[in-house]
Design a protein around this motif. Structure first.
Motif, PDB file in Angstrom:
ATOM      1  N   PRO A  66     -44.016 -54.578-101.543  1.00 18.53           N
ATOM      2  CA  PRO A  66     -43.923 -53.470-101.940  1.00 18.53           C
ATOM      3  C   PRO A  66     -45.139 -52.601-101.939  1.00 18.53           C
ATOM      4  N   SER A  67     -46.192 -53.324-102.160  1.00 22.88           N
ATOM      5  CA  SER A  67     -47.457 -52.425-101.969  1.00 22.88           C
ATOM      6  C   SER A  67     -47.954 -52.178-100.623  1.00 22.88           C
ATOM      7  N   CYS A  68     -47.746 -52.741 -99.622  1.00 20.72           N
ATOM      8  CA  CYS A  68     -47.913 -52.678 -98.312  1.00 20.72           C
ATOM      9  C   CYS A  68     -47.085 -51.656 -97.729  1.00 20.72           C
ATOM     10  N   GLN A  69     -45.957 -51.693 -98.326  1.00 18.36           N
ATOM     11  CA  GLN A  69     -44.866 -50.722 -97.726  1.00 18.36           C
ATOM     12  C   GLN A  69     -45.075 -49.420 -98.146  1.00 18.36           C
ATOM     13  N   LYS A  70     -45.855 -49.232 -99.478  1.00 16.43           N
ATOM     14  CA  LYS A  70     -46.243 -47.807-100.035  1.00 16.43           C
ATOM     15  C   LYS A  70     -47.329 -47.587 -99.240  1.00 16.43           C
ATOM     16  N   ALA A  71     -48.461 -48.526 -98.930  1.00 20.24           N
ATOM     17  CA  ALA A  71     -49.801 -48.065 -98.502  1.00 20.24           C
ATOM     18  C   ALA A  71     -49.695 -47.691 -97.139  1.00 20.24           C
ATOM     19  N   THR A  72     -48.667 -48.012 -96.417  1.00 16.24           N
ATOM     20  CA  THR A  72     -48.410 -47.549 -95.081  1.00 16.24           C
ATOM     21  C   THR A  72     -47.094 -46.783 -94.699  1.00 16.24           C
ATOM     22  N   SER A  73     -46.393 -46.654 -95.742  1.00 14.33           N
ATOM     23  CA  SER A  73     -45.264 -45.914 -95.443  1.00 14.33           C
ATOM     24  C   SER A  73     -44.360 -46.421 -94.411  1.00 14.33           C
ATOM     25  N   ALA A  74     -44.311 -47.721 -94.234  1.00 14.66           N
ATOM     26  CA  ALA A  74     -43.698 -48.425 -93.182  1.00 14.66           C
ATOM     27  C   ALA A  74     -43.132 -49.513 -93.879  1.00 14.66           C
ATOM     28  N   ALA A  75     -41.991 -50.099 -93.072  1.00 16.93           N
ATOM     29  CA  ALA A  75     -41.098 -51.025 -93.633  1.00 16.93           C
ATOM     30  C   ALA A  75     -42.116 -52.299 -93.760  1.00 16.93           C
ATOM     31  N   PHE A  76     -42.890 -52.573 -92.983  1.00 16.66           N
ATOM     32  CA  PHE A  76     -43.927 -53.908 -93.249  1.00 16.66           C
ATOM     33  C   PHE A  76     -45.350 -53.711 -92.429  1.00 16.66           C
ATOM     34  N   ALA A  77     -46.224 -54.358 -92.861  1.00 17.01           N
ATOM     35  CA  ALA A  77     -47.484 -54.167 -92.279  1.00 17.01           C
ATOM     36  C   ALA A  77     -47.912 -55.557 -91.764  1.00 17.01           C
ATOM     37  N   THR A  78     -48.661 -55.416 -90.580  1.00 20.72           N
ATOM     38  CA  THR A  78     -48.918 -56.508 -89.681  1.00 20.72           C
ATOM     39  C   THR A  78     -50.652 -56.593 -89.994  1.00 20.72           C
ATOM     40  N   TYR A  79     -50.855 -57.882 -90.221  1.00 16.16           N
ATOM     41  CA  TYR A  79     -52.481 -58.007 -90.609  1.00 16.16           C
ATOM     42  C   TYR A  79     -53.296 -59.100 -89.536  1.00 16.16           C
ATOM     43  N   VAL A  80     -54.349 -59.006 -89.264  1.00 17.46           N
ATOM     44  CA  VAL A  80     -55.220 -60.207 -88.507  1.00 17.46           C
ATOM     45  C   VAL A  80     -56.216 -60.136 -89.581  1.00 17.46           C
ATOM     46  N   GLY A  81     -56.484 -61.421 -89.979  1.00 19.49           N
ATOM     47  CA  GLY A  81     -57.701 -61.769 -91.098  1.00 19.49           C
ATOM     48  C   GLY A  81     -58.917 -62.249 -90.260  1.00 19.49           C
ATOM     49  N   PHE A  82     -59.885 -61.897 -90.739  1.00 18.87           N
ATOM     50  CA  PHE A  82     -61.304 -62.091 -90.363  1.00 18.87           C
ATOM     51  C   PHE A  82     -62.108 -62.539 -91.612  1.00 18.87           C
ATOM     52  N   GLU A  83     -63.332 -63.118 -91.265  1.00 22.01           N
ATOM     53  CA  GLU A  83     -64.493 -63.435 -92.322  1.00 22.01           C
ATOM     54  C   GLU A  83     -64.960 -61.996 -92.511  1.00 22.01           C
ATOM     55  N   ARG A  84     -65.114 -61.597 -93.824  1.00 17.13           N
ATOM     56  CA  ARG A  84     -65.793 -60.361 -94.046  1.00 17.13           C
ATOM     57  C   ARG A  84     -67.052 -60.014 -93.446  1.00 17.13           C
ATOM     58  N   THR A  85     -68.069 -61.243 -93.415  1.00 14.30           N
ATOM     59  CA  THR A  85     -69.216 -61.363 -92.965  1.00 14.30           C
ATOM     60  C   THR A  85     -69.321 -60.899 -91.323  1.00 14.30           C
ATOM     61  N   ALA A  86     -68.161 -61.176 -90.662  1.00 11.09           N
ATOM     62  CA  ALA A  86     -67.807 -60.985 -89.241  1.00 11.09           C
ATOM     63  C   ALA A  86     -67.835 -59.548 -88.911  1.00 11.09           C
ATOM     64  N   VAL A  87     -67.834 -58.769 -89.990  1.00  2.63           N
ATOM     65  CA  VAL A  87     -67.208 -57.098 -89.606  1.00  2.63           C
ATOM     66  C   VAL A  87     -68.282 -56.354 -89.987  1.00  2.63           C
ATOM     67  N   ARG A  88     -68.375 -55.423 -89.130  1.00  5.90           N
ATOM     68  CA  ARG A  88     -69.264 -54.185 -89.577  1.00  5.90           C
ATOM     69  C   ARG A  88     -68.505 -52.853 -89.065  1.00  5.90           C
ATOM     70  N   SER A 109     -39.078 -58.579-100.281  1.00  5.81           N
ATOM     71  CA  SER A 109     -38.647 -57.321-100.686  1.00  5.81           C
ATOM     72  C   SER A 109     -38.603 -56.531 -99.287  1.00  5.81           C
ATOM     73  N   ARG A 110     -38.112 -57.334 -98.241  1.00  7.97           N
ATOM     74  CA  ARG A 110     -37.988 -56.843 -96.936  1.00  7.97           C
ATOM     75  C   ARG A 110     -36.814 -55.572 -97.035  1.00  7.97           C
ATOM     76  N   MET A 111     -36.908 -54.705 -96.318  1.00  6.94           N
ATOM     77  CA  MET A 111     -35.915 -53.738 -96.069  1.00  6.94           C
ATOM     78  C   MET A 111     -34.597 -54.148 -95.646  1.00  6.94           C
ATOM     79  N   PRO A 112     -33.417 -53.869 -96.250  1.00  7.99           N
ATOM     80  CA  PRO A 112     -32.161 -54.483 -95.596  1.00  7.99           C
ATOM     81  C   PRO A 112     -31.835 -54.367 -94.239  1.00  7.99           C
ATOM     82  N   TRP A 113     -32.442 -53.170 -93.704  1.00 12.55           N
ATOM     83  CA  TRP A 113     -32.252 -52.741 -92.270  1.00 12.55           C
ATOM     84  C   TRP A 113     -33.283 -53.366 -91.202  1.00 12.55           C
ATOM     85  N   VAL A 114     -34.162 -53.992 -91.838  1.00 14.67           N
ATOM     86  CA  VAL A 114     -34.972 -54.725 -91.076  1.00 14.67           C
ATOM     87  C   VAL A 114     -34.299 -56.389 -90.693  1.00 14.67           C
TER      88      VAL A 114
END
Ligand SMILES: [Zn+2]
Ligand SMILES: [Zn+2]
Length: 139
Positions: free
Chosen positions: A33-55, A116-121
Motif C-alpha cells: 500500500p505504501s508503494c501504491q500511494k507513493a507512485t499513485s500506481a498499482a505497483f512499483a518496480t525497483y532495482v536495488g544497488f549498494e548505496r555507496t555505488a550511487v551519486r 495488497s495487489r489491486m484485484p484488476w491486476v
C-alpha cells in the motif's frame, strides 16, 4: 571498486540525475500500500544497488519518510519518484526502475506484497509471488 559509471538515471524534467558505478543486486515489483500511494500506481518496480555505488550529480532529490526507517526520494521540481531506502535493507538504495536509463536491462525476479495487489491486476508473467516480502504464496 572501479568508479566507471555503468548506469545512469534521470527524472521526468532532468533536474535529478543519478550515476551508478556498481552492478544491480536484484529487481522486483512491489504491490504494498505504501508503494501504491507513493507512485499513485498499482505497483512499483525497483532495482536495488549498494548505496555507496550511487551519486546524484545534479539536484539532490527531496526526501520523504513514509514510515519509520524509510526514505523515499523524489524530484522537487517535477515530482517523479526516484528511490526507496529502508532499514530492512541496510546499505541499499532501491531505484524506481524507470528512473534508470537502462530500465530495459533489469528484469524483475518477483512480485512482493501481492497481499495488497489491486484485484484488476492480473499477474501472468510466471514470476514468484510473495504475500509480503519474504512470505511465499499467492496473494
Ligand atoms: Zn524532475
Ligand atoms: Zn512497497
Amino acid at each position: 571498486m572501479s568508479d566507471e559509471v555503468k548506469f545512469t538515471g534521470r527524472c521526468l524534467c532532468g533536474a535529478v540525475k543519478a550515476e551508478i558505478v556498481g552492478a544491480p543486486k536484484w529487481s522486483s515489483h512491489c504491490h504494498c500500500p505504501s508503494c501504491q500511494k507513493a507512485t499513485s500506481a498499482a505497483f512499483a518496480t525497483y532495482v536495488g544497488f549498494e548505496r555507496t555505488a550511487v551519486r546524484f550529480p545534479a539536484d539532490e532529490p527531496k526526501m520523504y519518510r513514509s514510515s519509520p526507517g524509510v526514505k523515499r526520494r523524489f524530484c522537487g521540481a517535477c515530482g517523479s519518484p526516484v528511490s526507496f531506502e529502508g532499514e530492512a535493507w541496510p546499505g541499499e538504495i532501491h531505484f524506481h526502475a524507470l528512473f534508470l536509463d537502462q530500465a530495459r536491462e533489469f528484469e524483475p525476479e518477483a512480485h512482493i506484497y501481492v497481499k495488497s495487489r489491486m484485484p484488476w491486476v492480473e499477474l501472468s508473467d510466471h514470476l514468484p509471488t510473495f504475500r509480503k516480502f519474504d512470505e511465499e504464496g499467492e496473494g
